[in-house]
Motif scaffolding. Sequence first.
Motif, PDB file in Angstrom:
ATOM      1  N   GLY A 148       0.774  -1.231   0.000  1.00  0.00           N
ATOM      2  CA  GLY A 148       0.000   0.000   0.000  1.00  0.00           C
ATOM      3  C   GLY A 148       0.804   1.280   0.000  1.00  0.00           C
ATOM      4  N   GLN A 149       2.096   1.216  -0.318  1.00  0.00           N
ATOM      5  CA  GLN A 149       2.918   2.432  -0.322  1.00  0.00           C
ATOM      6  C   GLN A 149       2.432   3.470  -1.334  1.00  0.00           C
ATOM      7  OE1 GLN A 149       6.809   0.506  -0.945  1.00  0.00           O
ATOM      8  NE2 GLN A 149       7.517   1.491   0.937  1.00  0.00           N
ATOM      9  N   GLU A 150       1.637   3.034  -2.311  1.00  0.00           N
ATOM     10  CA  GLU A 150       1.175   3.950  -3.353  1.00  0.00           C
ATOM     11  C   GLU A 150      -0.110   4.686  -2.976  1.00  0.00           C
ATOM     12  OE1 GLU A 150      -1.434   0.518  -3.677  1.00  0.00           O
ATOM     13  OE2 GLU A 150       0.726   0.707  -3.368  1.00  0.00           O
ATOM     14  N   GLU A 151      -0.757   4.324  -1.881  1.00  0.00           N
ATOM     15  CA  GLU A 151      -2.101   4.834  -1.595  1.00  0.00           C
ATOM     16  C   GLU A 151      -2.141   6.356  -1.475  1.00  0.00           C
ATOM     17  OE1 GLU A 151      -3.514   2.745   1.798  1.00  0.00           O
ATOM     18  OE2 GLU A 151      -3.772   0.841   0.713  1.00  0.00           O
ATOM     19  N   TRP A 152      -1.134   6.940  -0.855  1.00  0.00           N
ATOM     20  CA  TRP A 152      -1.143   8.393  -0.667  1.00  0.00           C
ATOM     21  C   TRP A 152      -1.062   9.123  -2.004  1.00  0.00           C
ATOM     22  CZ3 TRP A 152       2.648  11.698  -2.279  1.00  0.00           C
ATOM     23  CH2 TRP A 152       3.879  11.139  -2.636  1.00  0.00           C
ATOM     24  N   LEU A 154      -2.401   8.201  -4.821  1.00  0.00           N
ATOM     25  CA  LEU A 154      -3.682   8.142  -5.507  1.00  0.00           C
ATOM     26  C   LEU A 154      -4.724   9.033  -4.843  1.00  0.00           C
ATOM     27  CD1 LEU A 154      -3.691   4.284  -6.007  1.00  0.00           C
ATOM     28  CD2 LEU A 154      -2.992   6.021  -7.644  1.00  0.00           C
ATOM     29  N   GLY A 155      -4.506   9.396  -3.576  1.00  0.00           N
ATOM     30  CA  GLY A 155      -5.478  10.200  -2.868  1.00  0.00           C
ATOM     31  C   GLY A 155      -5.031  11.609  -2.576  1.00  0.00           C
ATOM     32  N   ASN A 171      -1.154  -2.986  -9.996  1.00  0.00           N
ATOM     33  CA  ASN A 171      -1.062  -2.042  -8.890  1.00  0.00           C
ATOM     34  C   ASN A 171      -1.765  -0.748  -9.295  1.00  0.00           C
ATOM     35  OD1 ASN A 171       0.326   0.317  -7.398  1.00  0.00           O
ATOM     36  ND2 ASN A 171       0.971  -1.465  -6.226  1.00  0.00           N
ATOM     37  N   PRO A 172      -2.548  -0.142  -8.412  1.00  0.00           N
ATOM     38  CA  PRO A 172      -3.272   1.087  -8.804  1.00  0.00           C
ATOM     39  C   PRO A 172      -2.371   2.192  -9.338  1.00  0.00           C
ATOM     40  CG  PRO A 172      -4.103   0.250  -6.714  1.00  0.00           C
ATOM     41  CD  PRO A 172      -2.897  -0.572  -7.047  1.00  0.00           C
ATOM     42  N   ALA A 173      -1.121   2.256  -8.840  1.00  0.00           N
ATOM     43  CA  ALA A 173      -0.211   3.312  -9.280  1.00  0.00           C
ATOM     44  C   ALA A 173       0.282   3.096 -10.701  1.00  0.00           C
ATOM     45  CB  ALA A 173       0.979   3.418  -8.332  1.00  0.00           C
TER      46      ALA A 173
END
Length: 368
Positions: A148-152, A154-155, A171-173
Amino acid sequence: MRQHVDQRHARVLELVRQRGRLRVADLADELGVSAVTLRRDVEALAAQGRVRRTHGSVLWPGGSAEEPPAAEGDGFVIGMIVPTTNFVFADIVRGAREAVEAQGGRLVLGMTGYLDTEDPVQAGRMLAGGADGLLVAPSWFDGVPVEGQEEWLLGCGAPVVLVERWAPAGNPAAGLDRVRTDRAQGAAMAMAHFAALGHRTVTAVVQEGPHAAQITAGYRVAVETLGLDAAPGSPLAFAPDRQGHARYDAPAAHLAEAVTRHGVTAALVHSDEDAIVLVPRLQARGIAVPGDLALIAYDDEVAGMADVPLTAVAPPKRSVGALAAGLLLQRLAEQGSGSRPSPRQHVDLLPELRVRASCGALAGETPG
């Protein structure tokens, strides 16, 4: 008391209608909300055609469509987050700054010291200060996000372009724009150069870190494609954060054994700083560069300054920064005009090989 989103939207519309144009950062302060929240409000209202979004500002729809994004005293701001300004990042930052300033904007810099928890902290600070978009080289140890390191990213509520980092498919990123060096191709170029010089048995030592996987993959594919032989245990990955002499024990031992026991005549070393340290250690073991071992370094930061000038793979550092900044400015322009965004881009730039003395001998020859 916390305002409902509809109440906040109504207040945004009221203020923008009264004043015609407001900076997003100033509007967030006046409403007592975060810059990220205010950006989302503005995007929602812009999508409905109720306001217009430009670089750093929000306008009433009747405002001039030709108003420049960098009006006097109100130029757009790009935030750039990097782990360090040493090594390859110095020129990457320089290239980004030149591209932003050429369009009348300002680049502000945040550094994380390779602490992944510092990435969102720096981003939040920049966005709260009015940054319109972010260029980010996150402190992902292997160059890709985990857990989840990419979550910030995306938001964060602002356009983002990844710089010298990537996210795997799924991965979402992976849906973010990115610009990076094709480091796998750089390793393959080194192997092809060795093959052209007549070397048949090769090895590599690679720093653990964000670029190790790409360099390793390029090395392995090129060795197979070119029909070369690789030394056992090759490539060797070593930890760059070990202190003192111990840092170089493993790579020096690997290279020496590769030459004396496995017939290796050529090696790729990442980085060139490490290569410069390793050359005299090999000489102390009776292995001459390039007489016994042709060597190519990776990064070309200081390779040409070595006692034996090192052939090196040179990433296009300044171009990476400039193209990443240009891509982010394109996203901001699309956002400001309300036009449909163009497709996301994954841009890989090819490095070049700069040939110097360290690989100047054919296998088995001593340079004259």
